[in-house]
Design an enzyme around this catalytic site. Structure first.
Site, mmCIF file in Angstrom:
data_model
loop_
_atom_site.group_PDB
_atom_site.id
_atom_site.type_symbol
_atom_site.label_atom_id
_atom_site.label_comp_id
_atom_site.label_asym_id
_atom_site.label_seq_id
_atom_site.Cartn_x
_atom_site.Cartn_y
_atom_site.Cartn_z
ATOM 1 N N ARG A 42 15.426 10.762 15.806
ATOM 2 C CA ARG A 42 16.107 9.478 15.656
ATOM 3 C C ARG A 42 17.231 9.388 16.675
ATOM 4 O O ARG A 42 18.044 10.304 16.800
ATOM 5 C CB ARG A 42 16.670 9.350 14.245
ATOM 6 C CG ARG A 42 17.553 8.120 14.041
ATOM 7 C CD ARG A 42 18.115 8.089 12.627
ATOM 8 N NE ARG A 42 19.042 6.980 12.461
ATOM 9 C CZ ARG A 42 20.342 7.123 12.237
ATOM 10 N NH1 ARG A 42 20.889 8.327 12.181
ATOM 11 N NH2 ARG A 42 21.106 6.060 12.081
ATOM 12 N N HIS A 86 24.530 1.258 16.202
ATOM 13 C CA HIS A 86 25.220 2.383 15.574
ATOM 14 C C HIS A 86 26.706 2.281 15.929
ATOM 15 O O HIS A 86 27.212 3.046 16.749
ATOM 16 C CB HIS A 86 24.622 3.711 16.049
ATOM 17 C CG HIS A 86 25.011 4.877 15.197
ATOM 18 N ND1 HIS A 86 24.133 5.874 14.873
ATOM 19 C CD2 HIS A 86 26.178 5.207 14.605
ATOM 20 C CE1 HIS A 86 24.741 6.778 14.123
ATOM 21 N NE2 HIS A 86 25.993 6.393 13.955
ATOM 22 N N ASN A 131 23.020 0.625 11.471
ATOM 23 C CA ASN A 131 23.367 1.902 10.864
ATOM 24 C C ASN A 131 24.510 1.734 9.862
ATOM 25 O O ASN A 131 25.552 1.185 10.181
ATOM 26 C CB ASN A 131 23.780 2.903 11.946
ATOM 27 C CG ASN A 131 24.053 4.280 11.374
ATOM 28 O OD1 ASN A 131 23.138 4.966 10.911
ATOM 29 N ND2 ASN A 131 25.322 4.687 11.385
ATOM 30 N N GLU A 132 24.293 2.219 8.649
ATOM 31 C CA GLU A 132 25.277 2.279 7.557
ATOM 32 C C GLU A 132 26.308 1.142 7.572
ATOM 33 O O GLU A 132 27.502 1.333 7.758
ATOM 34 C CB GLU A 132 25.959 3.649 7.495
ATOM 35 C CG GLU A 132 26.566 4.158 8.757
ATOM 36 C CD GLU A 132 27.047 5.599 8.658
ATOM 37 O OE1 GLU A 132 26.353 6.446 8.051
ATOM 38 O OE2 GLU A 132 28.125 5.886 9.197
ATOM 39 N N ASN A 273 21.894 7.811 4.889
ATOM 40 C CA ASN A 273 22.759 8.829 5.456
ATOM 41 C C ASN A 273 23.589 9.408 4.315
ATOM 42 O O ASN A 273 24.402 8.698 3.721
ATOM 43 C CB ASN A 273 23.695 8.237 6.511
ATOM 44 C CG ASN A 273 22.952 7.612 7.675
ATOM 45 O OD1 ASN A 273 21.746 7.778 7.817
ATOM 46 N ND2 ASN A 273 23.667 6.893 8.513
ATOM 47 N N TYR A 275 25.935 12.777 2.844
ATOM 48 C CA TYR A 275 26.630 14.030 3.144
ATOM 49 C C TYR A 275 27.252 14.675 1.914
ATOM 50 O O TYR A 275 27.268 15.891 1.804
ATOM 51 C CB TYR A 275 27.726 13.789 4.195
ATOM 52 C CG TYR A 275 27.166 13.471 5.554
ATOM 53 C CD1 TYR A 275 26.774 14.480 6.433
ATOM 54 C CD2 TYR A 275 26.990 12.153 5.959
ATOM 55 C CE1 TYR A 275 26.241 14.186 7.674
ATOM 56 C CE2 TYR A 275 26.458 11.848 7.206
ATOM 57 C CZ TYR A 275 26.085 12.867 8.055
ATOM 58 O OH TYR A 275 25.546 12.567 9.277
ATOM 59 N N GLU A 339 20.341 10.878 8.088
ATOM 60 C CA GLU A 339 21.431 11.801 8.415
ATOM 61 C C GLU A 339 21.727 12.647 7.191
ATOM 62 O O GLU A 339 21.891 12.145 6.095
ATOM 63 C CB GLU A 339 22.713 11.062 8.821
ATOM 64 C CG GLU A 339 22.638 10.298 10.120
ATOM 65 C CD GLU A 339 23.980 9.648 10.479
ATOM 66 O OE1 GLU A 339 25.036 10.132 10.004
ATOM 67 O OE2 GLU A 339 23.960 8.655 11.218
ATOM 68 N N TRP A 382 21.288 15.995 10.633
ATOM 69 C CA TRP A 382 22.334 15.594 11.570
ATOM 70 C C TRP A 382 23.128 16.854 11.892
ATOM 71 O O TRP A 382 23.758 17.430 11.025
ATOM 72 C CB TRP A 382 23.260 14.528 10.939
ATOM 73 C CG TRP A 382 24.269 13.994 11.900
ATOM 74 C CD1 TRP A 382 25.521 14.493 12.150
ATOM 75 C CD2 TRP A 382 24.118 12.856 12.767
ATOM 76 N NE1 TRP A 382 26.155 13.744 13.108
ATOM 77 C CE2 TRP A 382 25.320 12.728 13.498
ATOM 78 C CE3 TRP A 382 23.095 11.941 12.990
ATOM 79 C CZ2 TRP A 382 25.514 11.722 14.441
ATOM 80 C CZ3 TRP A 382 23.295 10.939 13.917
ATOM 81 C CH2 TRP A 382 24.492 10.837 14.630
#
Length: 443
Positions: A42, A86, A131-132, A273, A275, A339, A382
């Site tokens: 990506r 992004h 993106n996000e 995404n 984390y 991610e 990521w």
């Protein structure tokens, strides 16, 4: 929440003009991908580098680079997944009409996307428009900690312009309209020829209650509806969650009947995404009713210390529960984890066992979610290389490969995690569940 976010810091004045110098080293990097065993990769196309004026003439050098890059990936058997936006936006559009604050962006973004479909769509099957969008709007227009750095007191610091109470809602609204306009174009003009898929990316926080009290449980549910439902509800159901509309009132834009029909069902997949997981405490009784932003509208304290720490805590249950939430609340849409990775301080070490432990646990949680019925179709770690991080500049490291910034050649060095990930992708290491114990690797 504000203090925790601000403690992260911005990029310290560093920029991405050269960064890892993919522009000159793309063949070397694609070779690393092939050696690692990647089946897909990506990356983002920069609107500013492809069409510097925001609209109009295409930059021939940018066009040539992205064609070369895509061809190189395909030559190594690696499927390109492309993100169209992004965080970066041609400055001319920001200056001309305020960028994402104006509905004019819908036409310009759709035109930019069409250039990409025309030029690259014969080889690119997977497109993520934006993106996000949720944290882009909060960070850039509520707290002011990422570009364009807009906010208003008391929600952000060092802000010379902006309105934290309204602008995040306006920005996401225009992003959803731009996305749905782009999807309409793709389905009308390109889908039958190129057979590709168009999706939208969200930052997948998972929020859990600080205690088992009813108030904290309800606060965590509100937080999930605000951060996730803000994006998912329009895309799946055609409107914002009722809890958001009640809290924000006239500060959140409304969809016309035509717009609601356009936005609803405008995704082939959702990019996630993820984390970390955060805990939430209710504070509905203490919020000032006359001073509101996105965070205040949730009426909760969100603990984001994990974001400010040097490493994320390993809580794979958060990703499992988030994927289960998407399955149950939104009809189990196709998901790509775009991610997921562990951050460390960039200190030159190649012995990154913390990253291996993190990836091992979270990949296991994805497998558990799939077994439980989640339509998750792909996973991207990521990141391949240590790069320029928006909230940490060159001080933070996410890469499987270390990039020596003091070397004019910007030499790449595999970390222990690169060997581990390659072994996993090549079937030499197996993961069956998030509960697996991590074995000792002699790499």
């Amino acid at each position: 929440m504000e203090a925790a976010m601000l403690a992260l810091g911005f990029s310290g004045g560093a920029n991405g003009d050269i960064a890892c110098d993919l522009y000159h080293k793309y063949k070397e990097d694609v070779q690393l991908m092939a050696e690692t065993g990647l089946e897909a990769y990506r990356f983002s196309i920069s609107w500013s580098r492809l069409i510097p004026g925001g609209r109009g003439p295409v930059n021939p050098k940018g066009l040539q680079f992205y064609n070369n890059y895509i061809d190189e990936l395909i030559s190594q058997g690696i499927q390109p997944h492309v993100t169209l936006l992004h965080s970066d936006l041609p400055q001319v559009l920001e200056d001309e009409y305020g960028g994402w604050l104006s509905r004019k962006i819908v036409k310009d973004f759709t035109a930019y996307a069409e250039v990409c479909f025309k030029e690259f769509g014969d080889r690119v099957l997977y497109w993520t428009t934006i993106n996000e969008a949720n944290v882009f709007a909060i960070g850039g227009y509520d707290h002011g900690i990422i570009p364009p750095g807009r906010c208003s007191p008391p929600f952000g610091v060092n802000c010379s312009r902006g309105n934290s109470s309204t602008e995040p809602y306006i920005v996401v609204h225009n992003m959803l309209l731009a996305h749905s306009s782009t999807m309409k174009l793709y389905r009308r003009n390109y889908k039958s020829i190129q057979h590709g898929f168009v999706g939208f990316s969200i930052y997948g926080f998972w929020f859990v209650p600080y205690t088992h009290s009813v108030d904290d449980v309800n606060a965590a549910q509100r937080a999930n509806e605000f951060y996730t439902g803000w994006i998912m509800n329009p895309l799946i159901f055609g409107d914002y969650p009722s809890v958001m509309k009640k809290a924000a009132g006239t500060r959140i834009p409304t969809f016309s009947k035509y717009e609601a029909k356009l936005v609803k069902g405008s995704v082939d997949f959702i990019g996630v995404n993820h984390y970390t997981t955060a805990s939430v405490k209710d504070r509905s009784s203490s919020i000032q009713k006359n001073t509101r932003d996105f965070g205040a509208d949730i009426e909760a304290d969100i603990s984001l210390e994990a974001l400010a720490a040097d490493q994320y805590p390993v809580i794979p249950s958060g990703l499992y529960e988030f994927l289960d939430y998407l399955k149950e609340a939104y009809g189990n849409p196709p998901i790509y984890i775009q991610e997921n990775g562990q951050k460390t301080r960039r200190n030159g070490t190649l012995n990154d066992t913390a990253r291996i432990e993190y990836l091992h646990a979270y990949i296991g949680s994805v497998l558990d979610a799939v077994r439980n019925g989640s339509d998750t179709r792909g996973y991207f770690a990521w990141s391949l290389l240590d790069g320029l991080e928006l909230l940490g500049g060159y001080g933070l490291s996410y890469g499987l490969y270390y990039v020596d910034l003091d070397d004019k050649e910007l030499t790449r060095y595999p970390k222990l995690s690169a060997y581990w990930y390659a072994n996993f992708l090549k079937g030499k290491t197996s993961i069956t569940s998030a509960e697996d114990k991590l074995p000792i690797y002699n790499l």
